[in-house]
Design a protein around this motif. Structure first.
Motif, PDB file in Angstrom:
ATOM      1  N   SER A  28       0.826  -1.209   0.000  1.00  0.00           N
ATOM      2  CA  SER A  28       0.000   0.000   0.000  1.00  0.00           C
ATOM      3  C   SER A  28       0.862   1.262   0.000  1.00  0.00           C
ATOM      4  CB  SER A  28      -0.991   0.002   1.170  1.00  0.00           C
ATOM      5  OG  SER A  28      -0.312  -0.064   2.405  1.00  0.00           O
ATOM      6  N   GLU A  29       2.002   1.211   0.683  1.00  0.00           N
ATOM      7  CA  GLU A  29       2.932   2.352   0.668  1.00  0.00           C
ATOM      8  C   GLU A  29       3.519   2.538  -0.732  1.00  0.00           C
ATOM      9  OE1 GLU A  29       3.827   4.490   3.143  1.00  0.00           O
ATOM     10  OE2 GLU A  29       2.670   3.529   4.728  1.00  0.00           O
ATOM     11  N   LEU A  30       3.893   1.442  -1.380  1.00  0.00           N
ATOM     12  CA  LEU A  30       4.414   1.518  -2.749  1.00  0.00           C
ATOM     13  C   LEU A  30       3.365   2.096  -3.697  1.00  0.00           C
ATOM     14  CD1 LEU A  30       6.465  -1.778  -3.292  1.00  0.00           C
ATOM     15  CD2 LEU A  30       7.329   0.555  -3.177  1.00  0.00           C
ATOM     16  N   PHE A  31       2.129   1.628  -3.554  1.00  0.00           N
ATOM     17  CA  PHE A  31       1.045   2.135  -4.399  1.00  0.00           C
ATOM     18  C   PHE A  31       0.854   3.633  -4.175  1.00  0.00           C
ATOM     19  CE2 PHE A  31      -3.429   3.247  -4.985  1.00  0.00           C
ATOM     20  CZ  PHE A  31      -3.572   2.961  -6.335  1.00  0.00           C
ATOM     21  N   LEU A  32       0.837   4.054  -2.929  1.00  0.00           N
ATOM     22  CA  LEU A  32       0.662   5.468  -2.604  1.00  0.00           C
ATOM     23  C   LEU A  32       1.791   6.306  -3.211  1.00  0.00           C
ATOM     24  CD1 LEU A  32      -1.058   7.523  -1.061  1.00  0.00           C
ATOM     25  CD2 LEU A  32       0.339   7.051   0.954  1.00  0.00           C
ATOM     26  N   LEU A  33       3.033   5.840  -3.092  1.00  0.00           N
ATOM     27  CA  LEU A  33       4.160   6.565  -3.677  1.00  0.00           C
ATOM     28  C   LEU A  33       4.086   6.586  -5.206  1.00  0.00           C
ATOM     29  CD1 LEU A  33       6.986   5.442  -1.262  1.00  0.00           C
ATOM     30  CD2 LEU A  33       6.247   7.791  -1.660  1.00  0.00           C
ATOM     31  N   VAL A  51      10.700  11.154   7.523  1.00  0.00           N
ATOM     32  CA  VAL A  51       9.571  10.413   8.074  1.00  0.00           C
ATOM     33  C   VAL A  51       8.381  10.590   7.139  1.00  0.00           C
ATOM     34  CG1 VAL A  51       8.003  10.170  10.036  1.00  0.00           C
ATOM     35  CG2 VAL A  51      10.420  10.685  10.439  1.00  0.00           C
ATOM     36  N   LYS A  52       7.831   9.461   6.670  1.00  0.00           N
ATOM     37  CA  LYS A  52       6.700   9.483   5.736  1.00  0.00           C
ATOM     38  C   LYS A  52       5.500  10.153   6.383  1.00  0.00           C
ATOM     39  CE  LYS A  52       7.606   4.885   3.901  1.00  0.00           C
ATOM     40  NZ  LYS A  52       7.104   3.516   3.895  1.00  0.00           N
ATOM     41  N   SER A  53       4.893  11.028   5.641  1.00  0.00           N
ATOM     42  CA  SER A  53       3.652  11.626   6.105  1.00  0.00           C
ATOM     43  C   SER A  53       2.517  10.639   5.880  1.00  0.00           C
ATOM     44  CB  SER A  53       3.374  12.922   5.342  1.00  0.00           C
ATOM     45  OG  SER A  53       2.118  13.423   5.744  1.00  0.00           O
ATOM     46  N   GLY A  54       1.556  10.636   6.786  1.00  0.00           N
ATOM     47  CA  GLY A  54       0.405   9.756   6.661  1.00  0.00           C
ATOM     48  C   GLY A  54      -0.699  10.333   5.792  1.00  0.00           C
ATOM     49  N   HIS A  55      -0.574  11.584   5.402  1.00  0.00           N
ATOM     50  CA  HIS A  55      -1.596  12.244   4.591  1.00  0.00           C
ATOM     51  C   HIS A  55      -1.085  12.428   3.167  1.00  0.00           C
ATOM     52  CE1 HIS A  55      -3.930  13.005   8.186  1.00  0.00           C
ATOM     53  NE2 HIS A  55      -2.846  13.491   8.754  1.00  0.00           N
ATOM     54  N   PHE A  56      -1.944  12.105   2.203  1.00  0.00           N
ATOM     55  CA  PHE A  56      -1.545  12.167   0.796  1.00  0.00           C
ATOM     56  C   PHE A  56      -1.010  13.546   0.423  1.00  0.00           C
ATOM     57  CE2 PHE A  56      -2.199  12.738  -3.748  1.00  0.00           C
ATOM     58  CZ  PHE A  56      -1.603  11.594  -4.253  1.00  0.00           C
ATOM     59  N   SER A  57      -1.700  14.604   0.811  1.00  0.00           N
ATOM     60  CA  SER A  57      -1.281  15.956   0.416  1.00  0.00           C
ATOM     61  C   SER A  57       0.079  16.313   1.010  1.00  0.00           C
ATOM     62  CB  SER A  57      -2.322  16.997   0.813  1.00  0.00           C
ATOM     63  OG  SER A  57      -2.507  17.012   2.214  1.00  0.00           O
ATOM     64  N   ASP A  58       0.340  15.870   2.238  1.00  0.00           N
ATOM     65  CA  ASP A  58       1.646  16.137   2.853  1.00  0.00           C
ATOM     66  C   ASP A  58       2.742  15.293   2.213  1.00  0.00           C
ATOM     67  OD1 ASP A  58       0.520  18.011   4.566  1.00  0.00           O
ATOM     68  OD2 ASP A  58       0.209  16.550   6.179  1.00  0.00           O
ATOM     69  N   LEU A  59       2.419  14.047   1.882  1.00  0.00           N
ATOM     70  CA  LEU A  59       3.383  13.190   1.195  1.00  0.00           C
ATOM     71  C   LEU A  59       3.713  13.770  -0.177  1.00  0.00           C
ATOM     72  CD1 LEU A  59       5.051  10.563   1.306  1.00  0.00           C
ATOM     73  CD2 LEU A  59       3.079   9.388   0.303  1.00  0.00           C
TER      74      LEU A  59
END
Length: 154
Positions: A15-20, A111-119
């Motif tokens: 899921s992290e890979l997909f999000l990135l 540190v990875k942000s948990g929010h899409f907009s911040d990431l």
């Protein structure tokens, strides 16, 4: 035209890979992203004799098998890979993880942000920075000759 910034993302969390991957679609005109869900597979792929080395590696540390610290240590011990910048990209805020990453010559700890907009903002900054500072021809034979002569620690 300048070639695309090559980024390798190493993270076992699908899921992290997909999000990135979704985040990097925003920068498709600037970056070429290769993802790996396994540290050993990523290390082996980069070590391959005809591999195009990434300009920067985004590396998670909490992975089964070959964890991020082991990947980082192996990269910095390899003549071909030791000068590739590695940005540790993880959810861990543990001070000992930060210290270990820098002791193993990570270029940055994020540190990875948990929010899409911040990431998205984090990756925008990362893309802008590494686009300006990367090596345009990597690896060149003369650069590798020089790297083999430079000791990793003093």
């Amino acid at each position: 035209m300048t070639r695309l910034l090559r980024i390798a993302v190493i993270d076992d969390n699908r899921s992290e890979l997909f999000l990135l991957e979704e985040v990097f679609k925003t920068f498709a005109a600037q970056v070429k992203v290769t993802t790996y869900s396994d540290g050993k597979a990523a290390f082996d792929a980069m070590q391959h004799s005809d591999a195009l080395c990434p300009d920067v590696v985004l590396l998670d540390i909490n992975m089964p098998g070959m964890n991020g610290f082991e990947v980082l240590k192996a990269m910095k011990a390899d003549a071909k890979l030791k000068c590739i910048p590695v940005v540790v990209l993880t959810t861990s805020m543990d001070e000992s993880d930060v210290m270990q990453a820098y002791a193993l010559f990570a270029s940055a700890y994020l540190v990875k942000s948990g929010h899409f907009s911040d990431l998205l903002k984090q990756m925008k900054s990362l893309v802008e920075f590494w686009t300006r500072t990367r090596l345009m021809s990597w690896p060149s034979p003369s650069a590798l000759d020089i790297l083999q002569e430079v000791p990793l620690s003093r």
